[in-house]
Write a protein that holds these residues in place. Structure first.
Motif, short mmCIF file in Angstrom:
data_model
loop_
_atom_site.label_atom_id
_atom_site.label_comp_id
_atom_site.label_asym_id
_atom_site.label_seq_id
_atom_site.Cartn_x
_atom_site.Cartn_y
_atom_site.Cartn_z
N ILE A 15 8.71 51.71 52.24
CA ILE A 15 9.94 52.27 52.79
C ILE A 15 10.23 51.62 54.14
O ILE A 15 9.38 51.61 55.03
N GLN A 16 11.43 51.11 54.27
CA GLN A 16 11.90 50.54 55.53
C GLN A 16 12.73 51.61 56.24
O GLN A 16 13.87 51.86 55.87
N MET A 17 12.18 52.25 57.22
CA MET A 17 12.86 53.38 57.87
C MET A 17 13.70 52.99 59.07
O MET A 17 14.73 53.59 59.33
N LYS A 18 13.28 52.00 59.83
CA LYS A 18 13.93 51.68 61.10
C LYS A 18 15.45 51.52 61.01
O LYS A 18 16.16 52.05 61.86
N PRO A 19 15.98 50.80 60.03
CA PRO A 19 17.44 50.60 60.02
C PRO A 19 18.24 51.90 59.80
O PRO A 19 19.43 51.94 60.09
N PHE A 20 17.59 52.93 59.31
CA PHE A 20 18.31 54.13 58.89
C PHE A 20 18.13 55.34 59.79
O PHE A 20 18.96 56.25 59.79
N ARG A 21 17.07 55.38 60.54
CA ARG A 21 16.78 56.55 61.37
C ARG A 21 17.89 56.79 62.38
O ARG A 21 18.31 55.89 63.10
N ASP B 250 21.93 47.08 49.44
CA ASP B 250 21.00 47.21 48.32
C ASP B 250 19.54 47.35 48.78
O ASP B 250 18.66 46.63 48.31
N PHE B 251 19.30 48.30 49.68
CA PHE B 251 17.93 48.62 50.06
C PHE B 251 17.28 49.43 48.95
O PHE B 251 17.97 50.05 48.13
N GLY B 252 15.98 49.46 48.91
CA GLY B 252 15.25 50.26 47.95
C GLY B 252 13.92 49.63 47.60
O GLY B 252 13.55 48.58 48.13
N ALA C 168 16.44 63.20 62.20
CA ALA C 168 17.20 64.20 61.45
C ALA C 168 17.41 63.84 59.99
O ALA C 168 17.44 64.71 59.13
N ASN C 169 17.56 62.58 59.68
CA ASN C 169 17.89 62.18 58.31
C ASN C 169 16.69 61.65 57.53
O ASN C 169 16.84 61.08 56.46
N GLU C 170 15.50 61.84 58.03
CA GLU C 170 14.28 61.27 57.44
C GLU C 170 14.07 61.69 55.97
O GLU C 170 13.80 60.86 55.12
N PHE C 171 14.18 62.97 55.67
CA PHE C 171 13.96 63.42 54.29
C PHE C 171 15.00 62.81 53.35
O PHE C 171 14.66 62.36 52.25
N ASP C 172 16.25 62.75 53.78
CA ASP C 172 17.31 62.19 52.94
C ASP C 172 17.06 60.72 52.62
O ASP C 172 17.32 60.27 51.50
N ILE C 173 16.55 59.98 53.58
CA ILE C 173 16.24 58.56 53.36
C ILE C 173 15.12 58.42 52.34
O ILE C 173 15.22 57.63 51.38
N ILE C 174 14.05 59.17 52.53
CA ILE C 174 12.91 59.12 51.61
C ILE C 174 13.37 59.49 50.19
O ILE C 174 13.05 58.81 49.22
N LYS C 175 14.13 60.56 50.09
CA LYS C 175 14.63 61.02 48.79
C LYS C 175 15.48 59.94 48.12
O LYS C 175 15.34 59.68 46.92
N LYS C 176 16.35 59.30 48.88
CA LYS C 176 17.22 58.26 48.33
C LYS C 176 16.39 57.10 47.77
O LYS C 176 16.69 56.59 46.69
N TYR C 177 15.37 56.68 48.51
CA TYR C 177 14.50 55.61 48.03
C TYR C 177 13.91 55.94 46.68
O TYR C 177 13.98 55.15 45.74
N TYR C 178 13.29 57.11 46.56
CA TYR C 178 12.62 57.49 45.31
C TYR C 178 13.60 57.72 44.17
O TYR C 178 13.35 57.30 43.04
#
Length: 105
Positions: A26-32, A45-47, A73-83
């Motif tokens: 998971i690449q988190m930095k661009p989205f946090r 097209d991240f994923g 704040a958006n951490e769970f949503d990012i993780i969920k989107k990846y999976y």
């Protein structure tokens, strides 16, 4: 049904692999804390890199224990989107992602 218990952060420090904006981690930095993170995720097209050549059409996945970092704040949503994107692209018929009940989501 496949049950996965994880904190949600897929990290493969010893074997990181990347193809464009797809990776095996998971690449988190661009989205946090980025209000337009979902648009960026979709447009660029991240994923995760999907597994090819396997039939997962009869599989349902339930991911439990995701423990997002509360300072983002958006951490769970990012993780969920990846999976969800990863399993959907591989033909899994149903995916659910749940946060650890003790996390602050």
């Amino acid at each position: 049904v496949l049950f996965i218990i994880t904190d949600g952060y897929m990290v493969a420090e010893t074997s990181m692999h990347k193809e464009a904006n797809r990776s095996n981690y998971i690449q988190m930095k661009p989205f946090r804390n980025n209000n337009d993170w979902e648009k960026m995720f979709d447009e660029k097209d991240f994923g995760f890199i999907p597994i090819k050549g396997k039939d997962f059409s009869n599989l349902e996945v339930c991911i439990l224990g995701v423990n997002p970092k509360p300072e983002f704040a958006n951490e769970f949503d990012i993780i969920k989107k990846y999976y969800q994107k990863w399993f959907t692209e591989m033909g899994v018929k149903h995916v659910e992602v749940f946060a650890n009940p003790q996390s602050e989501t």
